[in-house]
Structure formats: structure tokens, C-alpha cells
Design an enzyme around this catalytic site. Structure first.
Site, PDB file in Angstrom:
ATOM      1  N   THR A 214      12.051   5.106  -1.793  1.00 54.92           N
ATOM      2  CA  THR A 214      11.810   4.420  -0.513  1.00 54.92           C
ATOM      3  C   THR A 214      13.042   3.584  -0.182  1.00 54.92           C
ATOM      4  OG1 THR A 214       9.438   4.296  -0.844  1.00 54.92           O
ATOM      5  CG2 THR A 214      10.387   2.567   0.535  1.00 54.92           C
ATOM      6  N   ARG A 242      -3.007   9.730   3.208  1.00 51.44           N
ATOM      7  CA  ARG A 242      -2.772   8.444   2.544  1.00 51.44           C
ATOM      8  C   ARG A 242      -1.562   7.735   3.175  1.00 51.44           C
ATOM      9  NH1 ARG A 242       1.804   6.045  -0.268  1.00 51.44           N
ATOM     10  NH2 ARG A 242       1.016   4.594  -1.833  1.00 51.44           N
ATOM     11  N   GLY A 244       0.782   4.206   2.561  1.00 50.28           N
ATOM     12  CA  GLY A 244       1.028   3.136   1.586  1.00 50.28           C
ATOM     13  C   GLY A 244       1.360   1.816   2.247  1.00 50.28           C
ATOM     14  N   ASP A 245       2.074   0.994   1.515  1.00 51.89           N
ATOM     15  CA  ASP A 245       2.389  -0.354   1.997  1.00 51.89           C
ATOM     16  C   ASP A 245       3.552  -0.401   2.982  1.00 51.89           C
ATOM     17  OD1 ASP A 245       4.046   0.484  -0.204  1.00 51.89           O
ATOM     18  OD2 ASP A 245       4.922  -1.521  -0.159  1.00 51.89           O
ATOM     19  N   GLY A 268       2.395   1.430  -3.657  1.00 48.52           N
ATOM     20  CA  GLY A 268       1.950   0.824  -2.413  1.00 48.52           C
ATOM     21  C   GLY A 268       0.560   0.214  -2.437  1.00 48.52           C
TER      22      GLY A 268
HETATM   23  N1  ASP Z   1       5.776   1.909  -1.525  1.00 48.72           N
HETATM   24  C1  ASP Z   1       5.828   3.309  -1.228  1.00 48.72           C
HETATM   25  C2  ASP Z   1       4.430   3.807  -1.031  1.00 48.72           C
HETATM   26  O1  ASP Z   1       3.552   3.437  -1.771  1.00 48.72           O
HETATM   27  C3  ASP Z   1       6.502   4.110  -2.266  1.00 48.72           C
HETATM   28  C4  ASP Z   1       7.722   3.478  -2.918  1.00 48.72           C
HETATM   29  O2  ASP Z   1       8.183   2.461  -2.453  1.00 48.72           O
HETATM   30  O3  ASP Z   1       8.231   4.018  -3.882  1.00 48.72           O
HETATM   31  O4  ASP Z   1       4.221   4.613  -0.160  1.00 48.72           O
END
Ligand code: ASP
Length: 349
Positions: A214, A242, A244-245, A268
Site C-alpha cells: 500500500t 471487502r 479495508g482501512d 486494515g
Molecule cells: N491496509 C491495507 C488494507 O487492509 C493493506 C496494507 O496496507 O497493506 O487494505
């Protein structure tokens, strides 16, 4: 007559004082721009946190990754050095990382269970507290541009899927054939994740890191404004749309001129539950903690104790940089006037 003379005298003094003050104003403007030239700026970036170990990366690949990190950092640093805005610095820096196949964002994003790339991104302006984010888009070349367009050109904060892509058409954001995002390394990673799932029942985040890469950036410009942005493909083998954060304001991204600008990377689900980026801001705003202390506590204690892996990068309103992570490595770097550093492994610092 006396009144008339008095009036004339007043007007004379007034006009004289105006010309003096015009002179002063010019001088003030010169001082102001001098002060602005001397004002601090800072930029921090990440390219994901995870099981990043020296023995897993060839020397050649490490060199190539460092070169992209340097190019990204330099792009943002130059904008800030020349007096540009933190918003532009964050945007242009993230575009460099999104366009590189080494990171899990746009080109080079991980694949979901169906073999598709679903992209999430977010952007926040520390001056206005405006925010924009998109989730689950599959044909936007640079998702960070769409997140900024949501921030600037819509009344909303978070748009997803087809709706977000329709909005992209309306505001003229570049689209690509979804095949553009594909890299063989990420495709093979999906196959390994599926094999592992078939054998062990684990969906992701076991052993091999199926998510790192990311990208994110936080910046303070010479005008005292903070901004942060994050862009990702999420987690390999993710299902059910899905998200994520990364596109969640307060979890993946947060910026407030009163405190700091932060971009997160890691598992996330934990970052959302512990509202990581906002928690760092809140510790500073309400608890009067320093940026370094707040960031360390949230990543190395709150998150770690619960089993949440990852890290953050960010800058505070004074230009201090923090980059804590609780994984073996995090692609990261920062720049300030006369200073620039890039790190990968924990032992680098
Ligand atoms: N935070 C990201 C997610 O969960 C993935 C990552 O940062 O590696 O989608």
C-alpha cells in the site's frame, strides 16, 4: 474655518500615512515571502509494511524499489520546496508510487479472489478537514486523483464501485482497461494464497505477506497546511467487495492542521477497529502528547497488543516526522529542507 483647516490637516496626514503604509505593506510582503521561503516543510511516504526481509528481496529489486521511493519523495519535496501546497505534493508523490508495479496500488495492485484488482484510496486536507475517498474501483488509472476529486468536487466523502466510476466520468478522471493493473508477481501471489487457503483454511495474512505495498504520503507545506493520502489494492484473495482501512477517513488517512497528517498501512481490519490515524490525532489534540509519542503508542502498544500488524508515516504541524511500524519492515522515507532518507528494514534506522 477652523474646522475646514482641521479637516485639511487630517486629510494630509491621512494620505501621507497611506503612502507610508503602502511602503510598509510592500516591505511586509517582501518579509513575508522571505519568511515563507524559510518556513519549514516536510514530507513522509510509505510503500507498505509487512514481512519485508532482506533475504526475500534481491539486491537488484531493492535498488529498483529504492529508486522509485526516491523519485516519489523527490517529486513531493520539490513541490514543497518551491512553495507548492501539501495537497499537490501528496497527490503527485502518490501518483509516482501508483504508477510503479512494485507497490500494491493501481499498477501492481494485488488480486482479489475472483482474479480482479479492486482499488481503494483516500485524501484529506488538514486545513479544511475536507476529505474524499473511493473504494472498490477497477478501472481508474490513478485512484488518488479520484479521491481528491471526491474531496473537491462532490458533496460526499466516500464513493464506491460503479458509482465512483460514474463520478470519475463526470469529472473527467482517466480510466484504463483493468488489464493495465496486472503484474505476474501479484497473480502468482494470488495462486499461492488460494493454495494455502485450500490447505489450511486461512484466507490471508498468514506466513507470506499477501498485502504489503500500500502507498501513502503526508506533507506539511511552507504555508503551514497539512495533507495526507493513501492508495491500495487491499489484500490478496479478498472477497465479498471487502474494503479495508485505506479509504476510511480516521483509520487509513487523517489530517488536521492543529496536529498532524497520517497515512496508515497494515492489516486494515485492525486499523479500522482502532481508528488508528484519528487516535494519533486525538492523543495529540486532547492528551497533548507529542506526535512521536502518540504514533509510537498507537502502533507499538494499542495495535500490537491486539495483534494488529502494520505502521504509519506522518508529519506534524511543526514538520516533525514519525514512521513507527511493528512488522519486520516498512518501505518508507522522508524529506525536509536539506535532509532526505529512505528506509526499508527495521535495522535501517
Ligand atoms: N491496509 C491495507 C488494507 O487492509 C493493506 C496494507 O496496507 O497493506 O487494505
Amino acid at each position: 474655518m477652523k474646522l475646514y483647516e482641521g479637516l485639511c490637516l487630517f486629510m494630509l496626514i491621512f494620505s501621507l500615512s497611506c503612502s507610508v503604509s503602502t511602503g510598509d505593506k510592500n516591505e511586509t510582503m517582501i518579509h513575508h515571502s522571505d519568511a515563507q521561503k524559510a518556513a519549514p516543510y516536510a514530507i513522509a511516504i510509505h510503500g507498505g509494511a509487512g514481512t519485508i526481509l532482506k533475504e526475500h528481496i534481491t539486491e537488484e529489486k531493492e535498488k529498483a524499489i529504492r529508486a522509485v521511493l526516491d523519485k516519489a519523495l523527490e517529486t513531493g519535496r520539490k513541490i514543497l520546496d518551491e512553495g507548492g501546497t501539501s495537497m499537490d505534493a501528496v497527490q503527485q508523490t502518490i501518483i509516482v508510487l501508483e504508477n510503479s508495479e512494485y507497490f500494491n496500488a493501481a499498477k501492481g495492485a494485488v488480486f482479489n479472489h475472483e482474479g480482479k484488482n479492486e482499488l481503494d484510496a483516500s485524501f484529506m486536507d488538514g486545513k479544511t478537514q475536507n476529505a474524499g475517498a473511493i473504494g472498490g474501483v477497477s478501472n481508474i488509472k490513478n485512484p488518488i486523483l479520484l479521491a481528491r476529486a471526491v474531496l473537491e468536487k462532490s458533496n460526499h466523502v466516500l464513493l464506491t464501485g460503479k458509482g465512483a466510476e460514474t463520478f470519475a466520468d463526470e469529472v473527467g478522471i482517466e480510466k484504463v482497461d483493468p488489464a493495465y493493473f496486472r503484474t505476474e508477481a501479484r497473480w502468482e501471489s494470488l495462486q499461492r494464497a488460494k493454495d494455502k487457503e485450500a490447505k489450511t483454511g486461512f484466507k490471508f495474512d498468514q506466513g507470506e505477506d499477501f498485502k504489503y505495498g500500500t502507498v501513502g504520503c503526508a506533507a506539511l507545506d511552507r504555508h503551514g497546511n497539512l495533507a495526507a493520502g493513501t492508495s491500495t489494492g487491499g489484500m490478496t484473495n479478498k472477497r465479498y467487495n471487502r474494503i479495508g482501512d485505506s479509504p476510511i477517513i480516521g483509520a487509513g488517512t487523517y489530517a488536521d492542521n492543529a496536529t498532524c497528517a497520517v497515512s496508515s498501512t497494515g492489516h486494515g481490519e485492525y486499523f479500522m477497529r482502532y481508528v488508528v490515524a484519528y487516535d494519533i490525532h486525538a492523543r495529540m489534540a486532547y492528551g497533548k502528547e507529542s506526535f512521536q509519542d502518540a504514533a509510537n503508542t498507537v502502533i507499538m502498544k494499542t495495535l500490537k497488543e491486539k495483534g494488529g500488524t502494520g505502521g504509519i508515516i506522518g508529519v506534524d504541524k511543526y514538520g516533525n516526522v514519525a514512521m513507527p511500524f511493528n512488522t519486520p519492515g516498512m518501505y518508507r522515507g522522508y524529506a525536509k529542507p536539506g535532509e532526505k532518507k529512505i528506509f526499508i528494514y527495521a535495522e535501517d534506522e
